[in-house]
Design an enzyme around this catalytic site. Structure first.
Site: not given
Ligand code: UD1
Length: 391
Positions: A232
C-alpha cells in the site's frame, strides 16, 4: 488521571486494544484512570476500521472526528481543528498516540500546543527516509513527546542520538505482539478456504479465463502452499513504472510456483484500476484477490504462508514472531530488528525486480523460524500503563 488515546488508521487498532485492556486491569473497578478513546476517522470503511473494533473487542470510540480521506495537509489540518475542541472540553492530563500515521502527528502537535503531556507508544523508530510521510510523523511526534515508549533497544539509541534525555524514554517492548499473543489461538482455528470464500473480491469468477466459474480452481481452494502479498506504500503503488513490473513478476513468476493470496488495500486497488492493471490480475486464476481482511484472518494467512511479500511495517514484525520468511518491498526499514541480520525473518528487497527475484528464490529454501525480540512477550501494554501512571 485522565487520558485521551487516539487512533486513526488500521495499524493503530491492534496497538490500542491491549492498552485499553491494561487500563481496565489497572483500574480494577476503581476510577484511578479515566480513559477516553478518540478515532480521527482517517480510516472509515467497515473493513478498514469497524471490523477491527469488533474482532479485537475495542470499545466504540467515545468521539469520532470524522476526518476521512484527503491530502496529508487536509487530514492533518482537519484532525487538528477537531481535536483541539475535544481537548479544550475534556482537559486530559495525557494524550497517548501510537504508531506513525497522520493522526499520531496531528494529535501530538495539538496537545502540545495546549500544554498537555504527550506519550508516544512505538517511539524511536527511524527509517532515515524523509520521503515517507510516516517518518515525518515519527520525528515530529517524538520531538514533542514527554514520554517515549520504545519497542526495542535500537529505537532507544536513535532517540539518544537525537538528544532525548534518558528519563523520558522507557523500554516497554512491542505492544502489537500483545494482540498477536492473545489472538493466536482464535486465528489458528480458522480455515484458509473459508477465509478466501468470505473475502473474495467480486468479479474474479466471472472474468476467470477458464470461462466456466463452476469449474474454476477458485472453487476448490486446495491450496497446498501460497505466497501472501500486501502493498500500500505510495512509493510502491502510486507510480505505474514501479507497480507494473511488480505485478508482472507476481503474475508471471511467483504464480508459476504457487497460489498468491492478496488482500488489497483501497489505495492499491484504485491505482491498479487507474493504471489498467486490474483486469488482468483479476482474471489470473493463480492470484486470489481479497478485500482487506480482518485481524484474525490476516494472522491465519501469515501463519500458513510459504512466503510473505509486503511493504507493511506491522506485518514485518508479525512475520518475525511467527517465523514466516518475508521479503520487504522497501529499500529501508524503521524496524531493523525484523531483518534476518538482526535475527528477524525479513530481508529488504526494495522494488527492483532483479533483487526481488534473487531474494525470492533464496527465501524459498528457508524454513519457518519463529523469533522473539527482547520484551516482545505479550505484556507490553501493562508496562505502558505503568510507565504513564508512575512518571
Ligand atoms: C495509512 C498510513 C500508513 C499505514 C496505512 C495502513 C498515514 C500517513 N499513512 O496509509 O502509515 O501503514 O494507513 O493502512 O497515516 N481509503 C478507503 N477507505 C478507508 C481508508 C482509505 O477507501 O477506510 C482509501 C482512500 O481513497 C484514501 C486511500 O485509501 O485516499 C489512502 O488512505 P490514507 O488514509 O490516505 O493512507 P493509507 O495509504 O491507508
Amino acid at each position: 488521571m485522565k487520558i485521551i488515546s487516539v487512533v486513526g488508521a488500521r495499524p493503530n487498532f491492534m496497538k490500542i486494544a491491549p492498552f485499553i485492556r491494561a487500563i481496565e486491569n489497572y483500574n480494577n473497578n476503581s476510577n484511578a484512570v479515566e480513559h477516553i478513546l478518540v478515532h480521527t476517522g482517517q480510516h472509515y470503511d467497515d473493513r478498514m476500521s469497524k471490523a477491527f473494533f469488533e474482532a479485537l473487542n475495542i470499545p466504540s470510540a467515545d468521539i469520532n472526528l470524522g476526518v476521512g480521506s484527503g491530502s496529508h495537509a487536509e487530514q492533518v489540518g482537519n484532525t487538528m481543528i477537531a481535536f483541539e475542541k475535544v481537548l479544550e472540553k475534556e482537559k486530559p492530563d495525557w494524550v497517548v498516540v501510537v504508531g506513525d500515521v497522520n493522526a499520531t502527528l496531528a494529535c501530538s502537535v495539538t496537545a502540545k500546543k495546549l500544554n498537555i503531556k504527550v506519550c508516544h507508544i512505538e517511539a524511536g523508530l527511524r527509517s532515515g527516509d524523509m520521503t515517507m510521510p510516516e517518518e515525518i510523523n515519527r520525528l515530529v511526534t517524538d520531538r514533542l513527546s514527554d514520554l517515549l515508549l520504545i519497542p526495542d533497544r535500537i529505537s532507544g539509541e536513535n532517540l539518544k542520538n537525537e538528544g532525548v534525555p534518558d528519563d523520558k524514554i522507557a523500554f516497554v517492548g512491542n505492544i502489537m505482539i500483545d494482540t498477536l499473543e492473545s489472538n493466536k489461538k482464535k486465528a489458528e482455528r480458522l480455515s484458509i478456504n473459508d477465509l478466501i470464500q468470505k473475502n473474495l473480491i467480486d468479479g474474479q469468477l466471472t472474468v476467470s479465463q477458464s470461462g466456466n466459474p463452476a469449474t474454476s480452481p477458485l472453487h476448490h481452494f486446495t491450496i497446498s502452499q501460497f505466497a501472501l502479498i500486501t502493498m500500500h506504500r505510495p512509493s510502491n503503488v502510486d507510480s505505474k513504472e514501479i507497480l507494473k513490473p511488480i505485478i508482472e513478476f507476481l503474475s508471471n513468476e511467483v504464480a508459476e510456483d504457487m497460489q498468491i493470496i492478496w488482500p488489497i488495500h483501497p489505495r492499491t486497488q484504485n491505482r491498479l484500476k487507474e493504471f489498467g492493471l486490474w483486469n488482468s490480475l483479476l482474471s489470473n486464476e493463480k492470484v486470489i484477490l481479497l478485500h482487506p481482511v480482518g485481524y484474525h484472518e490476516m494472522l491465519k494467512f501469515n501463519m500458513e504462508a510459504r512466503v510473505l511479500l509486503t511493504d507493511s511495517g506491522g506485518l514485518q514484525e508479525e512475520s518475525t514472531v511467527l517465523g514466516t520468511p518475508c521479503l520487504t518491498l522497501r529499500w529501508n526499514t524503521e524496524r531493523p530488528v525484523t531483518l534476518r541480520n538482526h535475527g528477524g525473518a525479513s530481508v529488504l528487497v526494495g522494488n527492483s525486480i532483479d533483487r526481488i527475484r534473487e531474494e525470492y528464490k533464496s527465501t524459498l529454501t528457508l524454513d519457518r523460524k519463529p523469533k522473539r525480540p527482547e520484551l516482545w512477550d505479550g505484556n507490553t501494554a501493562e508496562r505502558c500503563v505503568r510507565a504513564i501512571v508512575n512518571i
